[in-house]
Design a protein around this motif. Structure first.
Motif, PDB file in Angstrom:
ATOM      1  N   THR A 116       0.732  -1.295  -0.026  1.00  0.00           N
ATOM      2  CA  THR A 116       0.010   0.188  -0.096  1.00  0.00           C
ATOM      3  C   THR A 116       0.976   1.328  -0.009  1.00  0.00           C
ATOM      4  OG1 THR A 116      -1.708   1.285   1.328  1.00  0.00           O
ATOM      5  CG2 THR A 116      -0.056   0.043   2.645  1.00  0.00           C
ATOM      6  N   CYS A 118      -0.114   3.961   1.542  1.00  0.00           N
ATOM      7  CA  CYS A 118      -0.486   4.774   2.627  1.00  0.00           C
ATOM      8  C   CYS A 118       0.592   5.508   3.346  1.00  0.00           C
ATOM      9  CB  CYS A 118      -1.282   3.728   3.777  1.00  0.00           C
ATOM     10  SG  CYS A 118      -1.679   4.539   5.400  1.00  0.00           S
ATOM     11  N   CYS A 129       1.083   2.373  12.903  1.00  0.00           N
ATOM     12  CA  CYS A 129       0.999   1.525  11.723  1.00  0.00           C
ATOM     13  C   CYS A 129       0.766   0.314  11.954  1.00  0.00           C
ATOM     14  CB  CYS A 129       1.866   2.050  10.393  1.00  0.00           C
ATOM     15  SG  CYS A 129       1.342   1.199   9.069  1.00  0.00           S
ATOM     16  N   CYS A 138      -3.665   2.423  14.237  1.00  0.00           N
ATOM     17  CA  CYS A 138      -3.789   3.161  12.704  1.00  0.00           C
ATOM     18  C   CYS A 138      -4.026   4.507  12.753  1.00  0.00           C
ATOM     19  CB  CYS A 138      -5.014   2.325  12.097  1.00  0.00           C
ATOM     20  SG  CYS A 138      -5.412   3.001  10.446  1.00  0.00           S
ATOM     21  N   ALA A 140      -4.238   6.468  10.208  1.00  0.00           N
ATOM     22  CA  ALA A 140      -5.288   6.863   9.257  1.00  0.00           C
ATOM     23  C   ALA A 140      -6.593   7.197   9.661  1.00  0.00           C
ATOM     24  CB  ALA A 140      -5.277   5.994   7.948  1.00  0.00           C
ATOM     25  N   ASN A 145      -6.968  10.744   5.620  1.00  0.00           N
ATOM     26  CA  ASN A 145      -7.409   9.242   4.996  1.00  0.00           C
ATOM     27  C   ASN A 145      -8.157   9.748   3.684  1.00  0.00           C
ATOM     28  OD1 ASN A 145      -9.869  10.340   6.066  1.00  0.00           O
ATOM     29  ND2 ASN A 145      -9.378   9.445   8.193  1.00  0.00           N
ATOM     30  N   HIS A 148      -7.960   6.737   1.139  1.00  0.00           N
ATOM     31  CA  HIS A 148      -8.220   5.432   1.891  1.00  0.00           C
ATOM     32  C   HIS A 148      -9.496   4.639   1.637  1.00  0.00           C
ATOM     33  CE1 HIS A 148      -4.660   6.947   3.932  1.00  0.00           C
ATOM     34  NE2 HIS A 148      -4.664   5.897   4.483  1.00  0.00           N
ATOM     35  N   THR A 153     -12.507  -2.978   5.463  1.00  0.00           N
ATOM     36  CA  THR A 153     -11.516  -2.411   6.236  1.00  0.00           C
ATOM     37  C   THR A 153     -11.772  -2.933   7.744  1.00  0.00           C
ATOM     38  OG1 THR A 153     -12.971  -0.319   6.813  1.00  0.00           O
ATOM     39  CG2 THR A 153     -11.475  -0.102   5.095  1.00  0.00           C
ATOM     40  N   CYS A 157      -6.938  -1.268  10.173  1.00  0.00           N
ATOM     41  CA  CYS A 157      -6.185  -0.739   9.005  1.00  0.00           C
ATOM     42  C   CYS A 157      -7.569  -0.320   7.886  1.00  0.00           C
ATOM     43  CB  CYS A 157      -5.293  -1.820   8.457  1.00  0.00           C
ATOM     44  SG  CYS A 157      -4.407  -1.311   6.896  1.00  0.00           S
ATOM     45  N   ALA A 159      -6.154   0.919   4.803  1.00  0.00           N
ATOM     46  CA  ALA A 159      -5.282   1.201   3.729  1.00  0.00           C
ATOM     47  C   ALA A 159      -5.777   0.600   2.441  1.00  0.00           C
ATOM     48  CB  ALA A 159      -3.941   0.809   3.796  1.00  0.00           C
ATOM     49  N   THR A 160      -5.602   0.882   1.099  1.00  0.00           N
ATOM     50  CA  THR A 160      -6.014   0.424  -0.164  1.00  0.00           C
ATOM     51  C   THR A 160      -5.101  -0.309  -0.842  1.00  0.00           C
ATOM     52  OG1 THR A 160      -5.384   2.555  -1.301  1.00  0.00           O
ATOM     53  CG2 THR A 160      -7.735   2.241  -0.310  1.00  0.00           C
TER      54      THR A 160
END
Length: 335
Positions: A116, A118, A129, A138, A140, A145, A148, A153, A157, A159-160
């Motif tokens: 990712t 991110c 993280c 996390c 984000a 975000n 994201h 999810t 987390c 993230a993408t």
């Protein structure tokens, strides 16, 4: 970057044995791995070079599909005649990613395994993280975000997955062939990636020292009507805010088969069977396409900065479906 051992593998078995013994990592194009090592995100004790193992062939299969070696570069695959004629959506997805220079280095296997983007994962200055430091939190969730995920999810987390290629492979029902200390196995692309749950550091189903050797595509009904659309902040060298890969098969004035997958909105390529069901059995009319686009984003769970991705995603799916129906086969491919 910390010091590490380096060796050239002489065979697939030799590569697997070396990684199993050292706890190291496989090196092919290195376009993502080396950056992560430079930034201190990853610190493998050894790198095993697999570029000399003959994994760079693209060939037709007896079933009428295509088998793609894991070492094939993104550029070579995007421009291969078999791909451009039978799977144009895959060529479109590959050509939308990175730059020509990076595509000339990046490989199919590495593309599937890229991490990712991110910023909380990519920059070690951030302490929180869970993907990089399990159980650290996390950042984000209450931080930046905008880029994201909306789907898949967890509280650990958001993230993408950054791969364009994998989104196209998802609607093509690709199968990932892997080999490891325990032997060989084949994994459908829809089972290859994993959602974060409470183990976000695990992003796919690979076991220690397993190596991707090839990706196989079955014959596709979508050569004539498919499209990959990527929406991003800038045209060049930017990851998707939202992307859509679609394929449609029309017969007798109705849609008899359809595939829809989203990118940039989940920790994996996000296939949407509910949107496909809206299309199948219906005439290819705009009201039907819009209904499918609406369904594709149903159930999205936006964060405080990325709610704009929901209408953007609907637009991406609708536009991709329109473009897919407007195409007249591989000759319409724009690469």
């Amino acid at each position: 970057m910390r010091t590490f051992d380096f060796r050239h593998a002489v065979s697939v078995d030799d590569a697997i044995r070396s990684v199993a013994e050292t706890g190291g990592a496989y090196l092919a194009g290195g376009t993502n791995l080396v950056d992560l090592m430079k930034n201190g995100v990853l610190q493998p004790p050894a790198l095993v070079d697999i570029r000399r193992l003959g994994l760079s062939e693209v060939a037709s299969t007896e079933a009428g599909g295509v088998r793609i070696g894991a070492g094939v570069t993104n550029s070579a695959l995007a421009n291969h005649q078999l791909v451009r004629s039978q799977y144009p959506v895959l060529s479109q997805a590959l050509l939308s990613g990175a730059t020509t220079q990076l595509r000339n280095m990046a490989t199919v296997g590495g593309n599937l395994l890229q991490r990712t983007r991110c910023p909380y994962f990519m920059q070690t200055e951030f302490d929180r993280c869970n993907k990089r430091v399990p159980n650290s939190g996390c950042a984000a969730l209450d931080g930046f975000n905008r880029e994201h995920a909306l789907f898949g999810t967890s509280s650990h987390c958001v993230a993408t997955n950054p791969s364009d290629m994998a989104v196209a492979l998802t609607i093509l029902d690709a199968v990932v062939h892997v080999q490891g200390p325990g032997g060989s196995r084949s994994v459908p692309i829809t089972e290859f990636f994993t959602v974060p749950g409470d183990t976000p550091q695990r992003e796919n189903c690979l076991q220690p020292a397993e190596l991707i050797t090839a990706v196989e595509l079955p014959p596709s009904p979508y050569a004539a009507h498919s499209w990959y659309l990527k929406l991003r902040d800038r045209h060049s060298y930017a990851f998707a805010l939202v992307s859509a890969a679609v394929g449609i098969e029309v017969s007798g004035g109705v849609i008899v088969s359809a595939a829809v997958a989203l990118g940039g909105v989940a920790p994996m390529p996000w296939r949407v069977p509910a949107a496909e069901a809206i299309l199948i059995g219906q005439p290819p009319e705009d009201t039907v396409l819009r209904a499918a686009a609406e369904r594709a984003l149903a159930g999205a769970r936006p964060l405080n900065q990325n709610g704009f991705k929901i209408p953007l995603g609907r637009s991406a799916v609708h536009r991709a479906l329109v473009r897919a129906l407007d195409t007249v086969g591989p000759a319409a491919h724009q690469g």
